[in-house]
Write a protein that holds these residues in place. Structure first.
Motif, PDB file in Angstrom:
ATOM      1  N   VAL A   5      46.526  30.699  34.155  1.00 57.34           N
ATOM      2  CA  VAL A   5      46.261  30.712  34.997  1.00 57.34           C
ATOM      3  C   VAL A   5      45.578  32.019  35.568  1.00 57.34           C
ATOM      4  O   VAL A   5      46.713  32.935  35.112  1.00 57.34           O
ATOM      5  CB  VAL A   5      47.537  30.245  35.619  1.00 57.34           C
ATOM      6  CG1 VAL A   5      48.930  30.574  35.310  1.00 57.34           C
ATOM      7  CG2 VAL A   5      47.337  29.552  37.590  1.00 57.34           C
ATOM      8  N   ASP A   6      45.048  32.302  36.209  1.00 57.29           N
ATOM      9  CA  ASP A   6      44.505  33.317  36.979  1.00 57.29           C
ATOM     10  C   ASP A   6      45.617  33.267  37.754  1.00 57.29           C
ATOM     11  O   ASP A   6      45.423  32.855  39.141  1.00 57.29           O
ATOM     12  CB  ASP A   6      43.290  33.296  36.896  1.00 57.29           C
ATOM     13  CG  ASP A   6      42.543  34.550  37.793  1.00 57.29           C
ATOM     14  OD1 ASP A   6      43.708  35.964  37.942  1.00 57.29           O
ATOM     15  OD2 ASP A   6      41.314  34.658  37.355  1.00 57.29           O
ATOM     16  N   LEU A   7      46.233  34.746  38.090  1.00 56.46           N
ATOM     17  CA  LEU A   7      47.170  35.047  38.655  1.00 56.46           C
ATOM     18  C   LEU A   7      46.604  35.488  40.237  1.00 56.46           C
ATOM     19  O   LEU A   7      47.319  35.199  41.118  1.00 56.46           O
ATOM     20  CB  LEU A   7      48.379  35.779  38.251  1.00 56.46           C
ATOM     21  CG  LEU A   7      49.299  35.310  37.012  1.00 56.46           C
ATOM     22  CD1 LEU A   7      49.495  37.210  36.567  1.00 56.46           C
ATOM     23  CD2 LEU A   7      50.301  34.636  37.423  1.00 56.46           C
ATOM     24  N   LYS A   8      45.525  35.855  40.234  1.00 52.67           N
ATOM     25  CA  LYS A   8      44.954  35.907  41.187  1.00 52.67           C
ATOM     26  C   LYS A   8      44.695  34.499  42.488  1.00 52.67           C
ATOM     27  O   LYS A   8      44.286  34.207  43.051  1.00 52.67           O
ATOM     28  CB  LYS A   8      43.606  36.934  41.220  1.00 52.67           C
ATOM     29  CG  LYS A   8      43.692  37.859  40.602  1.00 52.67           C
ATOM     30  CD  LYS A   8      42.362  39.023  40.458  1.00 52.67           C
ATOM     31  CE  LYS A   8      41.549  38.519  39.587  1.00 52.67           C
ATOM     32  NZ  LYS A   8      42.073  38.533  38.438  1.00 52.67           N
ATOM     33  N   ASN A   9      44.612  33.744  41.479  1.00 51.94           N
ATOM     34  CA  ASN A   9      43.951  32.743  42.273  1.00 51.94           C
ATOM     35  C   ASN A   9      45.095  30.966  41.494  1.00 51.94           C
ATOM     36  O   ASN A   9      44.308  30.349  41.493  1.00 51.94           O
ATOM     37  CB  ASN A   9      42.144  32.336  41.845  1.00 51.94           C
ATOM     38  CG  ASN A   9      41.127  33.495  41.672  1.00 51.94           C
ATOM     39  OD1 ASN A   9      41.896  33.429  42.879  1.00 51.94           O
ATOM     40  ND2 ASN A   9      40.323  33.423  41.128  1.00 51.94           N
TER      41      ASN A   9
END
Length: 647
Positions: free
Chosen positions: A366-370
């Motif tokens: 998971v992209d922690l920004k999205n």
């Protein structure tokens, strides 16, 4: 296929998950003592008196359908189908569902087949639920990795690789030389220790040796993570420090996270446990954010959703720690989430058995920004994931090389470490944000506090929320190309439902839902025709007798007058601008009188009714003589009003 043997890092999370209870908020709102018209009840009374058409049956049927009274809804939908030559295709589906709830399976199947013929691309009866396409999504992101078997594995368990300088540091339960061989009573394997091996330029790993004797004890140590300067390490070990063994209330030695610093002699010292550890629940498997200001870890501490959850905690500039925070349902499930790792690009990798996958534990990212996206968490695909347990993934973003652990068939031991090179980046599915606004269909006023529900194409509830102070709702990200139904309702209002087709491109879909007030306060000056949306009482050309279809509209007014026997109203009739002024004046006067006589004949006292024709003197638009208008615009002027004089 060999049996799955869970090592200590699994066994610590086999305890019972904390239960979760749902609470229902109840309480009826007491209405103020005003006069209200309940449109649905009025419609039902009208039908009992013989005034019925397809539109009324549909409205009454929907009122029961939306309140899950499917048996009653089926009765009204049957009348809808009897009265309508070509019902909306959606009502084939609704009628089929209500028939099934009534135990009429054969009739339900027949209706569903007719629906499929009308809407062949939907095939609702055969659709999967929300995770129906997860294997396609996994396949989309498979074959991006080339695997490498490693010579550092033993016949026991090897797992939990981490980068440290030009080495890989990992955990192993391999036997070591010594007089006493200590084994774990649960696994029958030696306790785990931390080892290191060299990595050459081509990614090959060799020469495994025990790493830093001062970090290793006679119990379990595992899963270290190092700061970029290599001077601080966080790692997992049993609750054992300075010769003392800590136990929980059941006498079990749980795992905790410890940290240590390197001194000038290149030795690890100052070993201490982190302040959020506990003797009553395990804390394990640390990972660092790329800026080293956040520590991620695994625990089943109170407040967890499942058997083990991912948590994060701030690392303050003075070396102290904040309060651990559960990463929430965007990450955690009722199953196990474990073995976090954060890459330099800010991607969090972890293992889970609570999400659709190929085996037991699968690796996800998971992209922690999205993190708010629908498909924020993605399965990394084959061959990293298999039909067995796959976990402890780490990657160097610069070289695209890394390691993971698996107990898949063909390995040397119970768990083995594999090397890999990533050849392609992950593919994120097309998504759109789905949002909108609820407003009053008559006043266009926004409606905060409305309940809005999102249904899948096969009418499975996806989500329900309450519109905010601006009447807005937002269901977040949904799949491109998907089809949904959105339903809005509010106390004293009707229900509106809309079909939404999401475009096949990334972006945002916005919609509006208009709901109609069903309990409307009636006061002098109000127009009853607006309550029931009576725009026109139909008459034949040059005639003013009440036609059968017009009687249904008038029956609505009649019912209110009978319900409120002291109410007095003024009947005002209007025409459009076509024909002469005098002609329209006479025509409207006759139609107003005809309407009054109809109501008197039905039992309304004459002293409660006045009538007047206004001809074309009160047009609602600019459709005057010699101005070209559409038929719809002219029709808006041909109307009757029923103004309340007194109650």
């Amino acid at each position: 296929m060999k049996n799955i043997i869970y090592s200590t890092f699994f066994l610590i999370f086999m305890s019972t998950a904390f239960g979760q209870e749902k609470s229902d908020k109840g309480g009826d709102k007491k209405l103020q003592k005003l006069a209200y018209v309940d449109a649905i009840k009025t419609y039902e009374r009208i039908v009992k008196k013989g005034y019925v058409n397809a539109e009324i049956c549909q409205k009454i049927g929907d009122s029961y359908y939306f309140n899950a009274n499917y048996i009653k809804a089926a009765e009204w939908y049957k009348q809808l189908f009897d009265l309508s030559k070509q019902p909306n295709p959606e009502y084939y589906y609704r009628y089929a569902l209500t028939m099934k709830s009534s135990g009429k399976i054969e009739e339900s199947d027949k209706l569903m087949k007719e629906y499929v013929l009308l809407k062949p691309l939907q095939q609702r009866a055969e659709l999967l639920k929300s995770n129906k396409d997860y294997r396609k999504l996994i396949a989309l992101n498979s074959n991006r990795f080339e695997l490498q078997t490693l010579s550092i594995n033993s016949k026991n368990s090897d797992f939990g690789a981490a980068f440290y300088k030009d080495q890989v540091v990992f955990t192993s339960s391999r036997e070591t030389n010594g007089i006493h061989k200590r084994t774990h009573t649960w696994t029958g394997l030696p306790f785990t220790s931390v080892y290191s091996a060299s990595i050459d330029a081509e990614g090959s790993v060799s020469n495994p040796v025990k790493f830093a004797n001062k970090l290793n004890s006679k119990f379990n140590e595992s899963t270290p993570v190092f700061t970029k300067d290599g001077n601080t390490v966080y790692f997992t070990k049993n609750n054992f420090l300075k010769g003392r063994k800590g136990k929980d209330s059941l006498g079990i030695v749980l795992l905790k996270i410890y940290c240590a610093q390197k001194n000038k002699k290149d030795e690890w010292e100052n070993i201490k446990e982190l302040p959020f550890n506990s003797d009553e629940y395990p804390v394990a498997h640390p990972a660092l954010s790329r800026d080293e200001k956040t520590l991620y870890f695994v625990s089943d501490m109170p407040g967890s959703f499942g058997k083990s959850d991912l948590y994060q905690v701030d690392i303050n500039s003075d070396g102290t720690f904040g309060v651990p925070i559960n990463m929430g349902k965007a990450i955690n499930t009722e199953g196990r989430e474990t073995f976090p790792f954060v890459s330099e690009s800010g991607i969090l990798y972890f293992a889970s058995d609570g999400r659709p996958g190929l085996g037991g534990l699968d690796v996800f990212q998971v992209d922690l920004k999205n993190i708010e996206k629908k498909h924020a968490v993605l399965n990394v695909g084959e061959p990293i994931n298999s039909d067995m347990d796959d976990f402890s993934f780490c990657i160097n973003d610069k070289t695209n090389r890394g390691f993971f652990t698996s107990n898949r068939e063909g390995g040397l031991g119970n768990d083995d470490i594999y090397g890999f090179i990533q050849n392609k980046p992950i593919i994120y599915p097309c998504e759109q944000q789905l949002a909108g606004t609820v407003f009053d269909s008559q006043t266009n006023e926004i409606l905060p506090g409305s309940e809005v529900t999102l249904f899948s194409e096969d009418y499975q509830v996806n989500s329900t929320q309450i519109s905010n102070q601006n009447g807005e709702f937002n269901f977040g990200y949904v799949d491109c190309g998907a089809e949904f139904y959105i339903r809005a309702s509010k106390t004293d209002y009707s229900t509106d439902e809309k079909k939404i087709q999401i475009p096949n491109n990334t972006g945002e879909t916005k919609t509006t839902l208009a709901i109609e007030k069903t309990l409307i306060p009636i006061v002098p000056g109000n127009d009853l025709s607006k309550v029931f949306h009576i725009k026109e009482i139909y008459f034949d050309l040059d005639k003013y007798n009440i036609r059968e279809d017009a009687s249904i509209e008038l029956a609505k007014i009649l019912e209110v007058l009978l319900e409120y026997p002291t109410m007095k109203i003024a009947i005002n009739s209007h025409t459009d601008s076509r024909q002469t002024y005098l002609y329209n004046e006479v025509l409207s006067e006759n139609r107003a009188k005809s309407t009054r006589k109809w109501l008197i004949k039905k039992g309304v006292s004459s002293d409660r009714l006045t009538s007047k024709g206004y001809g074309e003197t009160k047009l609602v638009n600019n459709c005057k003589d010699r101005i070209e208008c559409t038929e719809e615009q002219h029709q808006a002027n041909r109307r009757s009003e029923f103004i309340i004089i007194s109650l």
